[in-house]
Design a protein around this motif. Sequence first.
Motif, mmCIF file in Angstrom:
data_model
loop_
_atom_site.group_PDB
_atom_site.id
_atom_site.type_symbol
_atom_site.label_atom_id
_atom_site.label_comp_id
_atom_site.label_asym_id
_atom_site.label_seq_id
_atom_site.Cartn_x
_atom_site.Cartn_y
_atom_site.Cartn_z
ATOM 1 N N ASP A 1 0.822 -1.205 0.000
ATOM 2 C CA ASP A 1 0.000 0.000 0.000
ATOM 3 C C ASP A 1 0.858 1.258 0.000
ATOM 4 O O ASP A 1 2.022 1.250 0.426
ATOM 5 C CB ASP A 1 -0.914 0.022 1.229
ATOM 6 C CG ASP A 1 -1.974 -1.055 1.172
ATOM 7 O OD1 ASP A 1 -2.494 -1.303 0.073
ATOM 8 O OD2 ASP A 1 -2.288 -1.648 2.221
ATOM 9 N N ALA A 2 0.259 2.331 -0.453
ATOM 10 C CA ALA A 2 0.793 3.687 -0.317
ATOM 11 C C ALA A 2 -0.409 4.572 -0.017
ATOM 12 O O ALA A 2 -1.464 4.403 -0.646
ATOM 13 C CB ALA A 2 1.507 4.140 -1.580
ATOM 14 N N VAL A 3 -0.294 5.468 0.956
ATOM 15 C CA VAL A 3 -1.475 6.222 1.376
ATOM 16 C C VAL A 3 -1.249 7.720 1.249
ATOM 17 O O VAL A 3 -0.117 8.214 1.309
ATOM 18 C CB VAL A 3 -1.870 5.878 2.835
ATOM 19 C CG1 VAL A 3 -2.207 4.402 2.959
ATOM 20 C CG2 VAL A 3 -0.767 6.249 3.816
ATOM 21 N N MET A 4 -2.360 8.426 1.061
ATOM 22 C CA MET A 4 -2.363 9.878 0.996
ATOM 23 C C MET A 4 -3.628 10.372 1.677
ATOM 24 O O MET A 4 -4.479 9.580 2.116
ATOM 25 C CB MET A 4 -2.303 10.348 -0.459
ATOM 26 C CG MET A 4 -3.435 9.815 -1.330
ATOM 27 S SD MET A 4 -3.524 10.571 -2.983
ATOM 28 C CE MET A 4 -1.857 10.504 -3.537
ATOM 29 N N SER A 5 -3.765 11.683 1.781
ATOM 30 C CA SER A 5 -4.974 12.244 2.368
ATOM 31 C C SER A 5 -6.148 12.030 1.421
ATOM 32 O O SER A 5 -5.971 11.877 0.206
ATOM 33 C CB SER A 5 -4.788 13.735 2.655
ATOM 34 O OG SER A 5 -4.675 14.462 1.440
ATOM 35 N N ILE A 6 -7.357 12.028 1.987
ATOM 36 C CA ILE A 6 -8.552 11.819 1.157
ATOM 37 C C ILE A 6 -8.765 12.975 0.176
ATOM 38 O O ILE A 6 -9.073 12.734 -1.002
ATOM 39 C CB ILE A 6 -9.777 11.590 2.058
ATOM 40 C CG1 ILE A 6 -9.615 10.257 2.801
ATOM 41 C CG2 ILE A 6 -11.073 11.598 1.244
ATOM 42 C CD1 ILE A 6 -10.693 9.944 3.794
ATOM 43 N N PRO A 7 -8.588 14.248 0.567
ATOM 44 C CA PRO A 7 -8.694 15.326 -0.432
ATOM 45 C C PRO A 7 -7.687 15.170 -1.565
ATOM 46 O O PRO A 7 -8.006 15.435 -2.729
ATOM 47 C CB PRO A 7 -8.431 16.590 0.387
ATOM 48 C CG PRO A 7 -8.830 16.236 1.777
ATOM 49 C CD PRO A 7 -8.451 14.798 1.927
ATOM 50 N N ALA A 8 -6.460 14.741 -1.235
ATOM 51 C CA ALA A 8 -5.451 14.542 -2.278
ATOM 52 C C ALA A 8 -5.846 13.395 -3.197
ATOM 53 O O ALA A 8 -5.639 13.454 -4.409
ATOM 54 C CB ALA A 8 -4.085 14.262 -1.643
ATOM 55 N N LEU A 9 -6.443 12.342 -2.621
ATOM 56 C CA LEU A 9 -6.893 11.216 -3.431
ATOM 57 C C LEU A 9 -7.951 11.666 -4.439
ATOM 58 O O LEU A 9 -7.902 11.299 -5.615
ATOM 59 C CB LEU A 9 -7.451 10.117 -2.527
ATOM 60 C CG LEU A 9 -7.833 8.798 -3.209
ATOM 61 C CD1 LEU A 9 -6.579 7.972 -3.487
ATOM 62 C CD2 LEU A 9 -8.808 7.998 -2.350
ATOM 63 N N ILE A 10 -8.895 12.484 -3.962
ATOM 64 C CA ILE A 10 -9.940 12.995 -4.853
ATOM 65 C C ILE A 10 -9.328 13.902 -5.921
ATOM 66 O O ILE A 10 -9.660 13.819 -7.110
ATOM 67 C CB ILE A 10 -11.011 13.747 -4.044
ATOM 68 C CG1 ILE A 10 -11.723 12.777 -3.095
ATOM 69 C CG2 ILE A 10 -12.014 14.426 -4.969
ATOM 70 C CD1 ILE A 10 -12.684 13.457 -2.129
ATOM 71 N N GLY A 11 -8.409 14.768 -5.508
ATOM 72 C CA GLY A 11 -7.790 15.694 -6.448
ATOM 73 C C GLY A 11 -6.966 15.001 -7.506
ATOM 74 O O GLY A 11 -6.986 15.391 -8.680
ATOM 75 N N HIS A 12 -6.252 13.951 -7.111
ATOM 76 C CA HIS A 12 -5.383 13.263 -8.059
ATOM 77 C C HIS A 12 -6.143 12.251 -8.916
ATOM 78 O O HIS A 12 -5.519 11.552 -9.727
ATOM 79 C CB HIS A 12 -4.235 12.566 -7.328
ATOM 80 C CG HIS A 12 -3.202 13.511 -6.811
ATOM 81 N ND1 HIS A 12 -3.217 14.011 -5.534
ATOM 82 C CD2 HIS A 12 -2.137 14.097 -7.423
ATOM 83 C CE1 HIS A 12 -2.204 14.834 -5.360
ATOM 84 N NE2 HIS A 12 -1.528 14.905 -6.492
ATOM 85 N N SER A 13 -7.452 12.169 -8.748
ATOM 86 C CA SER A 13 -8.246 11.344 -9.676
ATOM 87 C C SER A 13 -8.596 12.130 -10.932
ATOM 88 O O SER A 13 -9.118 11.561 -11.889
ATOM 89 C CB SER A 13 -9.526 10.862 -8.983
ATOM 90 O OG SER A 13 -10.423 11.943 -8.783
ATOM 91 N N TYR A 14 -8.355 13.451 -10.910
ATOM 92 C CA TYR A 14 -8.571 14.337 -12.059
ATOM 93 C C TYR A 14 -9.999 14.216 -12.604
ATOM 94 O O TYR A 14 -10.223 14.032 -13.798
ATOM 95 C CB TYR A 14 -7.547 14.037 -13.161
ATOM 96 C CG TYR A 14 -6.137 14.270 -12.711
ATOM 97 C CD1 TYR A 14 -5.588 15.539 -12.708
ATOM 98 C CD2 TYR A 14 -5.370 13.208 -12.235
ATOM 99 C CE1 TYR A 14 -4.289 15.759 -12.263
ATOM 100 C CE2 TYR A 14 -4.070 13.413 -11.787
ATOM 101 C CZ TYR A 14 -3.540 14.705 -11.801
ATOM 102 O OH TYR A 14 -2.253 14.913 -11.342
#
Length: 437
Positions: free
Chosen positions: A229-242
């Motif tokens: 796994d590699a984890v990030m913040s939930i806002p960053a996850l949403i943002g990086h889904s473009y």
Amino acid sequence: WENDAVFLLIERNLTAHRPRNRKSTLMFALSLGFVIFISVAFQIQMISVSYSTQRQYGNEISVTDSETPYAEAVVIDRVINQYKDLGYVTRYTFDTAHLALQDAVENASIATVGRFTSAIPFIRGVAPSFFENTDDSFLVIGKQDASSGLSIGERLYTAAGSSQLVMPTSYVDMMALDSLSDPFEMYVVEKDRETQEIREHRHAMSTNVFLDASPVLTFSKFPDPGSVDAVMSIPALIGHSYGGIRGVRSLKFMSFSVGTVNKAAASTVTTALEAAIARIGGVASVSNFYSQTSDLDTATEILNFFFIFTQIMATAICFFALLSSMSTNVLHQAKEIGVLRCLGLKTFPAYRIYIWEAFVLVFSASVMGLVVGTVVAYTMLLQNSLFTQLPLPFTFPYTQLIIIVVTSIFCAFFASFGPVKALLSLPSITHILRRAL
């Protein structure tokens, strides 16, 4: 409290009988060492299974599904908060499904600049307090920059954290990341909902911590052929889904980790969660650590009794070898015993000489067996910890030690008392002298 003359005779007996006693001692030590090794190795395996389940859950209860929709996650969250207000739940947290499993996201990967080396970890989003609300005994930090004073999860929710991932330590060498500030790239393949056009997006990333191990999530210090796994913040996850994830309501969740005050509270909360999920037709599964390991505990208790019985039987079998050895020793020294009786040696000191000799043999063999079995089992523990990446504790076989001490006393007494009694019960010292081999 023992007489000095008795100790001197014991020492000389041990020296005189060394070749014969060595065989009995080695047989006794190897038998006990094997039994202790098997019993301790079994305990290590049982602890490994229990710790693996505990690490996977992160707390007492785990609610998991690879793609839990937002509506179901809201119901789960509501039930957990309800029981938290009642004092049943002490803490809980959650993580999202892999970025590539979210709607309209086809794939997500990371690579070095220039794509010389690439990897496909499961990129998840976590709550800010994720690592604080799970069992921190399974959290092993390889390298981090803690100068900000924030926790691992909180650092992901800063401005700099929006372009950062928490990575496994195994990626340090694989991705040639010499420092935390070394950049790498994240590639996200997104599918347009309307035109069905496939687009690849690239974003420069860095990390703020490398983890050797973590509760719930899969991290590794060593290269793992499986996925990590590699984890990030939930806002960053949403943002990086473009645009692949339109908002929190479009998120899919992976697991909820719930900590409870005790076993009874875990059972109550588990039942409530199962009922709530069933009412809305959800598919998430609820697992209770206590119920999952109850059969394991029962099997451990049964097999512990079996190993104790096996140890006692091994001691009983070795007892006959000791009895034969002590009988031969006594008969070989019949003339010496007769001479000592002529010089005034009483019956009770004669018994004590051979009982002490037998006790030294049995106890030394038991300690040797205990040490050998424990050391070999400890090497297995280190190997198991290396393979499973779990902080397994070593359980010293105190029960076996107590059994060894008790059985050593009984074996020493009965193995020497019979032959000495048979010799000293003869009508006269002349008969004792004639019984010598």
